[in-house]
Design a protein around this motif. Sequence first.
Motif, PDB file in Angstrom:
ATOM      1  N   LEU A 189       0.842  -1.189   0.000  1.00 24.80           N
ATOM      2  CA  LEU A 189       0.000   0.000   0.000  1.00 24.80           C
ATOM      3  C   LEU A 189       0.882   1.246   0.000  1.00 24.80           C
ATOM      4  O   LEU A 189       2.023   1.212   0.465  1.00 24.80           O
ATOM      5  N   ARG A 190       0.342   2.331  -0.496  1.00 27.23           N
ATOM      6  CA  ARG A 190       1.103   3.582  -0.561  1.00 27.23           C
ATOM      7  C   ARG A 190       1.319   4.166   0.835  1.00 27.23           C
ATOM      8  O   ARG A 190       0.574   3.885   1.781  1.00 27.23           O
TER       9      ARG A 190
ATOM     10  N   ALA B  62      -7.304   2.452   3.317  1.00 25.66           N
ATOM     11  CA  ALA B  62      -7.099   1.980   1.947  1.00 25.66           C
ATOM     12  C   ALA B  62      -8.352   2.248   1.104  1.00 25.66           C
ATOM     13  O   ALA B  62      -8.249   2.660  -0.052  1.00 25.66           O
TER      14      ALA B  62
ATOM     15  N   HIS C 174      -7.403   2.824  -2.719  1.00 26.09           N
ATOM     16  CA  HIS C 174      -6.363   1.824  -2.960  1.00 26.09           C
ATOM     17  C   HIS C 174      -6.772   0.570  -2.190  1.00 26.09           C
ATOM     18  O   HIS C 174      -6.041   0.090  -1.314  1.00 26.09           O
TER      19      HIS C 174
END
Length: 133
Positions: free
Chosen positions: A30-31, A68, A73
């Motif tokens: 994940l970012r 998220a 995302h």
Amino acid sequence: DRSLFTDDDLAAMRICYAHFIAVLARKANLRQRVAATAAVYFKRFYTRHCYKDHDPRLIAPVALYLAAKTEEHTIPAKSIISHINQNYKADHPYPYTVAHLYDTEFLLIAALEFDLIVYHPYRPLLQYLAPNP
């Protein structure tokens, strides 16, 4: 919580679980923005609730799952649970399931008073640090 923990203990727990969220986000690809949003959700939740009433081992992954989704995302809840289970030993498994994650998601959203927007300094900071043409 103030009767059970000192201010230093509470700060240490926030740092520990922010690190837990960051590691879990990295494992789930994940970012950074998702991890930062999850850490903000976690901190906001525990400014209104006690650690003794809600297990941070459950709230932290729920915050990541919700972050998220908020940051567009998404990741399956089953994937988050499987990443957590990789960190736990066989003789002491992670006590929560996907169903717990889904149930607690609504508790977290309500505790945040449905305010899921978090303003991060990433974009303005990058613009500020960019070389001038």
